[in-house]
Scaffold this motif. Structure first.
Motif, short mmCIF file in Angstrom:
data_model
loop_
_atom_site.label_atom_id
_atom_site.label_comp_id
_atom_site.label_asym_id
_atom_site.label_seq_id
_atom_site.Cartn_x
_atom_site.Cartn_y
_atom_site.Cartn_z
N LEU A 88 55.94 62.81 -63.54
CA LEU A 88 55.16 63.60 -64.23
C LEU A 88 55.38 63.93 -65.44
O LEU A 88 54.69 63.80 -66.42
N GLN A 112 62.37 69.46 -58.96
CA GLN A 112 60.91 69.15 -59.84
C GLN A 112 61.14 69.96 -61.13
O GLN A 112 60.49 69.36 -62.48
N ALA A 147 51.12 57.81 -62.78
CA ALA A 147 51.75 58.36 -61.74
C ALA A 147 51.35 58.41 -60.41
O ALA A 147 52.15 58.58 -59.60
N GLU A 192 61.03 68.59 -64.86
CA GLU A 192 59.79 68.71 -65.86
C GLU A 192 60.32 69.77 -67.00
O GLU A 192 59.95 69.36 -68.24
N THR A 233 50.39 73.38 -61.71
CA THR A 233 51.08 72.89 -62.98
C THR A 233 51.21 73.68 -64.28
O THR A 233 51.80 73.12 -65.19
N THR A 238 53.21 62.75 -68.76
CA THR A 238 52.70 63.62 -69.73
C THR A 238 53.31 63.17 -71.05
O THR A 238 52.50 63.16 -72.24
N ARG A 248 60.18 63.31 -58.69
CA ARG A 248 58.80 63.63 -58.87
C ARG A 248 58.57 64.18 -60.32
O ARG A 248 57.38 63.94 -60.97
N ALA A 296 48.07 60.12 -66.46
CA ALA A 296 47.89 60.46 -65.05
C ALA A 296 47.88 59.24 -64.17
O ALA A 296 48.42 59.17 -63.06
N ASP A 334 47.70 65.93 -59.81
CA ASP A 334 47.74 67.24 -58.82
C ASP A 334 46.27 67.00 -58.26
O ASP A 334 46.22 67.11 -56.70
N THR A 392 47.53 66.00 -68.07
CA THR A 392 47.91 65.04 -67.31
C THR A 392 48.43 65.28 -66.04
O THR A 392 48.06 64.84 -64.89
N ARG A 393 49.32 66.31 -65.81
CA ARG A 393 49.89 66.90 -64.47
C ARG A 393 48.89 67.51 -63.67
O ARG A 393 48.72 67.23 -62.66
#
Ligand code: BES
Ligand code: ZN
Ligand code: ZN
Length: 510
Positions: free
Chosen positions: A184, A134, A314, A138, A421, A188, A180, A311, A503, A498-499
């Motif tokens: 994300l 992840q 997702a 990212e 995040t 974003t 994942r 967001a 979460d 966003t992330r």
């Protein structure tokens, strides 16, 4: 009424993947990095061991100033085959997930001239394999993002593929982590695209069209309310801010309902409402902002709405167990003969009257209509996100956003998500004794208080509209953009929140 003419110049905003090649990066977990790459990145620790394949020893790297620290990279071009890029991973005790995201962001940025890259972390990070996948996804996808659709020659090499070296036994977990991370980062980067898009290319009406399109692609029910419908709903805050504009306002409602793999509805673990400030351009209105380079950034005054929309896209992909309803409050804030003026009184959804003492304090007006609409659904909590006050920027700078609310549980949940995040937030007090600054002689409340504690005063205004529902407010005025590349945040809109919101929704409990 006609739309602003530059709106007619293509290309307008389009959320299709073709204009954001980062969305289509092929990420592959492999057990050797020998084929088809332009560049291979190799992790190097500060203790001095360098894999033989690099071809130089640590002392040679140290001669060039390399110490193996996070953010340090050295490019070693090769006679034959892919270039080598050594990157530092820092001291073992500091190798957290966030540090790995930073390490990969530095690596991917230093590899900015290369389209097909591979990465060899060796065994430097002792994290779960899925977390490793992840963070790699990212770090690379977020740092290689650029806003390019309006440039004939963007001079930007989009990332085409990223190969990750992993032991055969770990491949499945690493791959799951990269999926994942991709979801994300895509969410974003959508928020960034929206915030970077010029106001003439992304009006409130356009925002509604984008929400319908991405909502349909990501399993959301989307309803867009136009001016006439907003009049019927009594959204006097959004309408009052819109009064000076030739562009219509839009209220966008998105719903996510958790479903089982077979598509059957399942009992959600809770119901969360999200509210985003969507001021497509904030001129200040009749309280016109004085000329300042900062006002270029006011095209990003819809960064809260953009983060919520990102967001929301997702949630289905990540099988979020919480039901989420979102409200995006979209309009620009313009001066004209029809604009709301100082001293005007607006009637918000629910009947509260507001004396407008400053038309530049417009965010709280549009958000309050939405907070009332959200409350009417009796959610377990409400979280709003807004580029609300210059005071939040003054207090906390560009790295950390403010969180203020009426419920420590929701605030703590937001802080925990912020740590996961690496989107830093810091709690400011909801100091109720300042509420009297918002008293009005002619209406129920006024939209401006005294000159101190501006972020808290704005939150106190909002607090009047959530009643007893647990609520947290994120003021992202400082974090919506960065002025130079730093780690996973390239220059421009950051997509901040966003992330964090994803979460928060995933871990939300009543
Ligand atoms: N959109 C601005 C806040 C802002 C400032 C966002 C800087 C991003 C960077 C907001 O609408 C605004 O103008 N707020 C005023 C409120 C004041 C008039 C009470 C402010 O903060 O000065
Ligand atoms: Zn304003
Ligand atoms: Zn604003």
């Amino acid at each position: 009424m006609s739309p602003r003419p530059h709106k007619l110049i293509p290309p307008s905003f389009s959320p299709t993947p073709s204009r954001a090649p980062e969305n289509a990066v092929g990420i592959l977990v492999v057990n050797d990095l020998s084929t088809g790459l332009d560049l291979v990145g190799v992790a190097v620790e500060p203790d001095g061991s360098v894999p033989a394949a690099v071809g130089v020893d640590f002392a040679t790297l140290a001669n060039a100033g390399f110490r193996g620290e996070v953010g340090q990279t050295i490019l070693l071009p090769q006679q034959n085959g892919p270039a080598t890029l050594v990157f530092g991973v820092g001291a073992a005790e500091a190798r957290t997930a966030a540090a790995l995201r930073d390490v990969i962001a530095s690596f991917a940025r230093a590899a900015g001239a290369y389209a097909r890259i591979g990465v060899d972390l060796r065994e430097t990070f002792s994290l779960e394999q899925a977390v490793i996948g992840q963070m790699i996804a990212e770090g690379a996808l977020l740092s290689r993002y650029r806003y390019t659709p309006l440039k004939a020659d963007p001079k930007h090499v989009p990332l085409v593929s990223l190969d990750i070296l992993a032991a055969a036994g770990d491949a499945q977990d690493v791959t799951a982590g990269t999926r994942r991370g991709e979801i994300l980062a895509r969410a974003t980067n959508l928020a960034r695209d929206l915030a970077n898009t010029p106001p003439g290319h992304l009006t409130a009406t356009d925002m509604g069209d984008v929400a319908l399109e991405v909502g349909a692609a990501h399993g959301l029910d989307v309803e867009v309310f136009d001016k006439q419908q907003l009049i019927e709903l009594g959204c006097g805050g959004l309408l009052g801010v819109n009064a000076g504009s030739v562009e219509e306002p839009r209220m966008i409602q998105l719903r996510y309902t958790p479903k089982a793999d077979n598509g059957a509805a399942i009992e959600p673990t809770g119901h969360l409402a999200l509210v985003g400030k969507g001021i497509m351009y904030d001129s200040g209105g009749i309280s016109l902002k004085p000329s300042d380079p900062m006002h270029l950034a006011m095209k990003m005054d819809m960064a809260g709405a953009a983060a919520v929309l990102g967001a929301m896209t997702a949630l289905a992909d990540l099988s979020c167990p919480t039901a989420v309803t979102a409200f995006l409050m979209c309009t620009d804030n313009m001066p004209s003969g029809s604009a709301t003026v100082l001293g005007d009184v607006l009637t918000l959804r629910g009947g509260t009257t507001v004396e407008v003492k400053n038309t530049d304090a417009e965010g709280r007006l549009v958000l309050s209509d939405a907070l009332v609409l959200a409350s009417e659904e009796h959610p377990d909590a409400i979280v709003d996100i807004a580029t609300l006050t210059g005071a939040a920027l003054m207090a906390l700078g560009t790295k950390t956003a403010a969180v203020i609310g009426n419920d420590q549980g929701v605030i703590d949940r937001a802080v925990a998500s912020s740590k996961a995040t690496d989107e830093s937030i810091w709690q400011l007090p909801l100091e109720r004794s300042y509420r009297k600054q918002l008293d009005s002689d002619v209406a129920d409340i006024s939209n401006m208080g005294g000159k101190y504690a501006g972020a808290t005063i704005a939150a106190l205004f909002l607090a009047d509209f959530v009643g007893d529902i647990p609520w947290a407010h994120l003021d992202i005025a400082g974090t919506m953009q960065v002025e130079a590349d730093e780690s996973w945040r390239p220059k421009g809109a950051t997509g901040f929140g966003t992330r964090l919101l994803v979460d928060l929704a995933e871990h939300f409990t009543k």
